[in-house]
Design an enzyme around this catalytic site. Structure first.
Site, PDB file in Angstrom:
ATOM      1  N   ASN A  41      86.383  30.492  48.441  1.00 23.11           N
ATOM      2  CA  ASN A  41      85.338  30.936  47.516  1.00 23.11           C
ATOM      3  C   ASN A  41      86.017  31.584  46.312  1.00 23.11           C
ATOM      4  OD1 ASN A  41      83.129  31.931  46.176  1.00 23.11           O
ATOM      5  ND2 ASN A  41      82.813  33.655  47.578  1.00 23.11           N
ATOM      6  N   TRP A  42      86.013  30.868  45.209  1.00 22.35           N
ATOM      7  CA  TRP A  42      86.715  31.369  44.020  1.00 22.35           C
ATOM      8  C   TRP A  42      85.903  32.400  43.241  1.00 22.35           C
ATOM      9  CZ3 TRP A  42      88.957  26.140  41.740  1.00 22.35           C
ATOM     10  CH2 TRP A  42      90.046  25.749  42.530  1.00 22.35           C
ATOM     11  N   LYS A  43      84.679  32.609  43.636  1.00 22.22           N
ATOM     12  CA  LYS A  43      83.801  33.543  42.900  1.00 22.22           C
ATOM     13  C   LYS A  43      83.835  33.206  41.408  1.00 22.22           C
ATOM     14  CE  LYS A  43      85.132  36.929  46.354  1.00 22.22           C
ATOM     15  NZ  LYS A  43      84.481  38.010  47.048  1.00 22.22           N
ATOM     16  N   GLU A 100      77.511  38.707  47.960  1.00 15.93           N
ATOM     17  CA  GLU A 100      77.368  39.115  46.549  1.00 15.93           C
ATOM     18  C   GLU A 100      76.035  38.624  45.985  1.00 15.93           C
ATOM     19  OE1 GLU A 100      81.229  37.670  45.356  1.00 15.93           O
ATOM     20  OE2 GLU A 100      82.083  39.200  46.663  1.00 15.93           O
ATOM     21  N   HIS A 159      75.524  34.343  50.277  1.00 10.07           N
ATOM     22  CA  HIS A 159      76.764  35.124  50.207  1.00 10.07           C
ATOM     23  C   HIS A 159      76.412  36.582  49.922  1.00 10.07           C
ATOM     24  CE1 HIS A 159      80.545  36.726  48.639  1.00 10.07           C
ATOM     25  NE2 HIS A 159      81.126  35.804  49.394  1.00 10.07           N
ATOM     26  N   GLY A 162      86.540  41.624  49.917  1.00  6.39           N
ATOM     27  CA  GLY A 162      87.229  42.088  48.720  1.00  6.39           C
ATOM     28  C   GLY A 162      87.712  43.527  48.798  1.00  6.39           C
TER      29      GLY A 162
HETATM   30  C1  PEP Z   1      84.320  35.932  50.047  1.00  4.75           C
HETATM   31  O1  PEP Z   1      84.183  35.937  48.832  1.00  4.75           O
HETATM   32  O2  PEP Z   1      83.544  35.268  50.739  1.00  4.75           O
HETATM   33  C2  PEP Z   1      85.407  36.709  50.643  1.00  4.75           C
HETATM   34  C3  PEP Z   1      85.530  36.713  51.935  1.00  4.75           C
HETATM   35  O3  PEP Z   1      86.235  37.371  49.777  1.00  4.75           O
HETATM   36  P1  PEP Z   1      87.651  38.092  50.148  1.00  4.75           P
HETATM   37  O4  PEP Z   1      88.425  37.111  50.970  1.00  4.75           O
HETATM   38  O5  PEP Z   1      88.273  38.369  48.829  1.00  4.75           O
HETATM   39  O6  PEP Z   1      87.310  39.308  50.932  1.00  4.75           O
END
Ligand code: PEP
Length: 253
Positions: free
Chosen positions: A13-15, A102, A100, A178
């Site tokens: 997941n590159w966000k 976020e 997700h 994150g």
């Molecule tokens: C995500 O965005 O789904 C995620 C798990 O991020 P991270 O690995 O940066 O915690």
């Protein structure tokens, strides 16, 4: 259990990172480090603006699945700034993240909206990856299982059992995303077992073939232990998926 369910799933997941130029460079590097493996299923969720670049870069690698991070629940209409499931499908996406953390906690997406997005994904022929997970205060109040089960039931409430059997689920504790904090393999496994049980209630034996991924600060150092935990069928990774070499190391774990 199907052959598919035996494959470990690695989803990036590159966000809001890696625009089209960076996506092109990333894929050039990643593909030199990752040769096709029959025991792996690899999925990328780039920003929507980078999807067609990713699809183009994967022209000779149909083993890797392009996805999108979000869709609207309507197929078209006056929804400025949004993209629909049929549009994502038309642009080459095969998978979509739904719910997700976020989306839920930064953009205020509700269980009801998540359910409508699951339905839109299925209608368009996209495979939804339904994300569930508790906030830290919910964990501390002993509500982890209740939250995850509620989100799972809501997210699957408006799709048919045969469609539920085709989804992926990602357990992502909100406090681990994150933050550098990861659930222990034992904690992740315990929640995955609850999810598996709930999926069995919904679709019976077919639940065994639904991949359940763990996500939340996964990195090269902890990936192996998490993957070794019971009922952990793959990883959903944000930050550590942004470096092509590092990500290829995790995918080859
Ligand atoms: C995500 O965005 O789904 C995620 C798990 O991020 P991270 O690995 O940066 O915690």
């Amino acid at each position: 259990m199907t052959a598919d369910a035996m494959r470990l799933v690695f989803a990036a997941n590159w966000k809001m990172h890696l625009g089209p130029s960076d996506t092109r460079a990333f894929m050039r590097a990643f593909l030199t480090h990752y040769a096709r493996r029959p025991d792996r299923r690899v999925i990328f969720f780039p920003p929507a603006l980078s999807l067609t670049t990713l699809v183009d870069a994967l022209r000779d690698r149909p083993d890797i699945e392009p996805g999108v991070q979000n869709i609207h629940w309507e197929d078209k209409g006056a929804f400025t700034g949004e993209s629909s499931a049929p549009m994502a499908r038309d642009a080459g996406a095969k998978v979509v993240l739904v719910g997700h953390s976020e989306r839920r906690h930064v953009f205020g997406e509700t269980d009801d909206e998540t359910a409508k997005k699951m339905a839109a994904a299925v209608r368009a022929g996209l495979v939804p990856m339904l994300c569930v997970g508790e906030k830290i205060e919910e964990r501390e109040a002993g509500q982890t299982q209740a939250v995850v089960v509620r989100q799972l039931r809501a997210g699957t409430s408006v799709i048919e059992p045969h469609a539920i059997a085709g989804i992926l689920v990602a357990y992502e504790p909100v406090w681990a995303i994150g933050t550098g904090k990861t659930a222990t393999p034992e904690d992740a496994s315990a929640t995955h077992q609850v999810i598996r049980h709930e999926l069995t209630v919904l679709v019976g034996d077919k639940a065994a073939a639904i991949p359940i991924l763990y996500g939340g600060s996964v990195n090269q150092g902890n990936a192996q232990a998490l993957l070794a935990a019971a009922e952990v069928n793959g990883l959903l990774v944000g930050g550590a998926s942004l470096d092509p070499e590092g990500w290829s190391t995790i995918v080859r774990t």
